[in-house]
Design a protein around this motif. Structure first.
Motif, short mmCIF file in Angstrom:
data_model
loop_
_atom_site.label_atom_id
_atom_site.label_comp_id
_atom_site.label_asym_id
_atom_site.label_seq_id
_atom_site.Cartn_x
_atom_site.Cartn_y
_atom_site.Cartn_z
N MET A 143 0.81 -1.22 0.00
CA MET A 143 0.00 0.00 0.00
C MET A 143 0.85 1.26 0.00
SD MET A 143 -3.32 -0.85 2.35
CE MET A 143 -4.47 -2.15 1.86
N ILE A 144 1.96 1.25 0.73
CA ILE A 144 2.76 2.47 0.78
C ILE A 144 3.41 2.73 -0.58
CG2 ILE A 144 5.02 1.58 1.56
CD1 ILE A 144 4.89 3.99 3.61
N GLU A 145 3.71 1.68 -1.31
CA GLU A 145 4.25 1.85 -2.66
C GLU A 145 3.17 2.37 -3.62
OE1 GLU A 145 6.21 -1.78 -3.78
OE2 GLU A 145 7.61 -1.65 -2.09
N GLN A 146 1.92 2.00 -3.36
CA GLN A 146 0.82 2.54 -4.17
C GLN A 146 0.70 4.06 -4.00
OE1 GLN A 146 -3.06 0.51 -3.93
NE2 GLN A 146 -1.99 -1.31 -3.21
N LEU A 147 1.17 4.56 -2.87
CA LEU A 147 1.10 6.00 -2.62
C LEU A 147 2.32 6.76 -3.16
CD1 LEU A 147 -0.44 6.19 0.98
CD2 LEU A 147 -1.58 6.13 -1.24
N GLY A 148 3.15 6.08 -3.91
CA GLY A 148 4.27 6.75 -4.57
C GLY A 148 5.57 6.76 -3.79
N PHE A 149 5.64 6.02 -2.70
CA PHE A 149 6.89 5.95 -1.95
C PHE A 149 7.86 5.00 -2.65
CE2 PHE A 149 4.19 7.73 1.26
CZ PHE A 149 5.04 8.45 2.09
N GLU A 150 9.14 5.35 -2.56
CA GLU A 150 10.18 4.53 -3.17
C GLU A 150 11.17 4.07 -2.12
OE1 GLU A 150 11.85 7.13 -6.09
OE2 GLU A 150 10.24 6.76 -7.55
N LYS A 151 11.89 3.04 -2.47
CA LYS A 151 12.92 2.51 -1.57
C LYS A 151 14.00 3.56 -1.31
CE LYS A 151 16.82 -0.71 -1.63
NZ LYS A 151 17.49 -1.81 -2.35
N GLU A 152 14.31 3.76 -0.04
CA GLU A 152 15.47 4.58 0.32
C GLU A 152 16.64 3.68 0.68
OE1 GLU A 152 16.30 8.71 2.64
OE2 GLU A 152 15.11 7.23 3.75
N VAL A 153 16.37 2.65 1.50
CA VAL A 153 17.41 1.70 1.88
C VAL A 153 16.75 0.46 2.47
CG1 VAL A 153 17.74 2.48 4.28
CG2 VAL A 153 19.68 1.54 3.01
#
Length: 375
Positions: free
Chosen positions: A159-169
């Motif tokens: 779900m958080i990726e659906q909101l446009g978040f990307e991997k930082e680490v």
């Protein structure tokens, strides 16, 4: 579903904030509830010394029936922001039911806070310091976390990726099998290294003796962890608080401190019998019986958590790690420890990961810190 976001303004609401995951995961056998008293200290401005350089807000999400369906914290670590040269807001203590509208509302509360502070992005989950649970679990949903980790359902990352978040680490964790005996080469190497570089393993006889080396341990920690993602230098007040938190739990046989000819700490390793099962039994409460479960786990256990290890950069390739393993490894075998659970290691920190490559191990958990730019 209509979602209402309410900022935490009272101790009673803060307790609801802390207890919400216990309800969310009440039927999950992998969830480990933290101690409510410890969470209250961490989240209270007058108790946590990290507030000397941090500020924070907390929110709860409610549905139409006035039932709590999510929580989130927004944190600004001013010291870390100064180090990286960016104005960032962290989100942490994120938990929510399987409903993307709840997550959207929670994230929006943090974004609003970030906009008010002129931030360029939000990232997390992260805590106030490196000693708080961080990351969203993305692998290892059928594994019990360490007492200093955190469990979450698979839908969190989706779900958080659906909101446009990307991997930082990413962080990884290993489960290491303790051998029947420490390889002879470790004791041989330990003797030659100690003689060649004038090093010695401190023979700790009491917890008071640890205090003699505690400042040196934290100085080394600050130096060697300085470049680690999310880390900000521990202050004297934080160090004092960590001493009070950890030293009573330590078992001397699972602590190794290596010093040079000037009695300066150049390496250390700290392990602790796993408290995960005990915390599950305690259900977040130290009393009346939680304390007994924890004390039993400290005495009788087949699993140990590797909490901290640091080696001075000048000594990294001089075999200090062998001295540490020789000290703690023999104690593990003597007391019947069968497994080591590593705490979270950055995926690119190959130096620390390679410390385990002489043993039988498997990488069984992975967590992710996400980031998103904001306008």
């Amino acid at each position: 579903m209509k979602i209402t976001i309410k900022e935490i303004t009272s101790k009673n609401d803060l307790k609801k904030f802390i207890k919400f995951p216990n309800k969310l995961y009440e039927d999950n056998k992998f969830y480990v509830p933290p101690l409510i008293s410890a969470e209250l200290e961490t989240l209270s401005k007058d108790k946590n010394p990290a507030f000397d350089f941090c500020e924070a807000k907390y929110w709860l999400a409610y549905n139409e029936d006035n039932t709590i369906v999510g929580r989130i914290a927004g944190i600004i670590n001013h010291k870390y922001n100064k180090k990286v040269g960016k104005q960032l807001v962290r989100f942490g203590w994120l938990d929510f039911i399987e409903d993307i509208d709840v997550l959207k509302a929670l994230i929006q509360a943090v974004v609003k806070f970030a906009n008010e502070k002129g931030a360029v992005g939000i990232h997390g989950p992260l805590g106030f310091s490196d000693f708080d649970a961080s990351g969203i679990l993305i692998e290892g949903f059928d594994e019990i976390p360490t007492a200093y980790g955190k469990y979450n359902y698979p839908y969190y990352s989706q779900m958080i990726e659906q909101l446009g978040f990307e991997k930082e680490v990413d962080w990884v964790e290993f489960r290491v099998t303790v051998p029947d005996e420490i390889p002879v080469r470790y004791s041989q190497i330990t003797g030659s290294i100690a003689e060649k570089y004038k090093l010695q393993s401190v023979k700790l006889k009491s917890k008071k003796e640890i205090l003699k080396y505690a400042d040196g341990i934290f100085q080394l920690l600050n130096k060697e962890y300085e470049s680690i993602h999310g880390f900000s230098e521990l202050t004297p007040n934080q160090i004092d608080a960590l001493k009070k938190q950890f030293i009573p739990l330590l078992r001397l046989k699972f602590v190794s401190v290596v010093v040079n000819a000037e009695n300066k700490v150049v390496g250390f390793g700290i392990c602790l019998p796993s408290l995960s099962r005990a915390l599950q039994q305690a259900k977040g409460n130290l009393f009346p019986f939680g304390f007994l479960h924890i004390q039993k786990a400290l005495r009788v256990n087949e699993t140990i958590d590797s909490l901290l290890i640091a080696i001075h950069s000048d000594y990294r390739k001089k075999g200090v790690n062998s001295m540490i393993f020789n000290d703690i490894g023999n104690s593990m075998i003597a007391t019947g420890i069968k497994y080591i659970e590593t705490t979270r290691m950055l995926e690119h920190n190959l130096f620390i990961q390679n410390l385990w490559n002489k043993f039988e191990y498997r990488q069984h958990k992975k967590t992710r810190c996400y980031v998103k730019k904001i306008v």
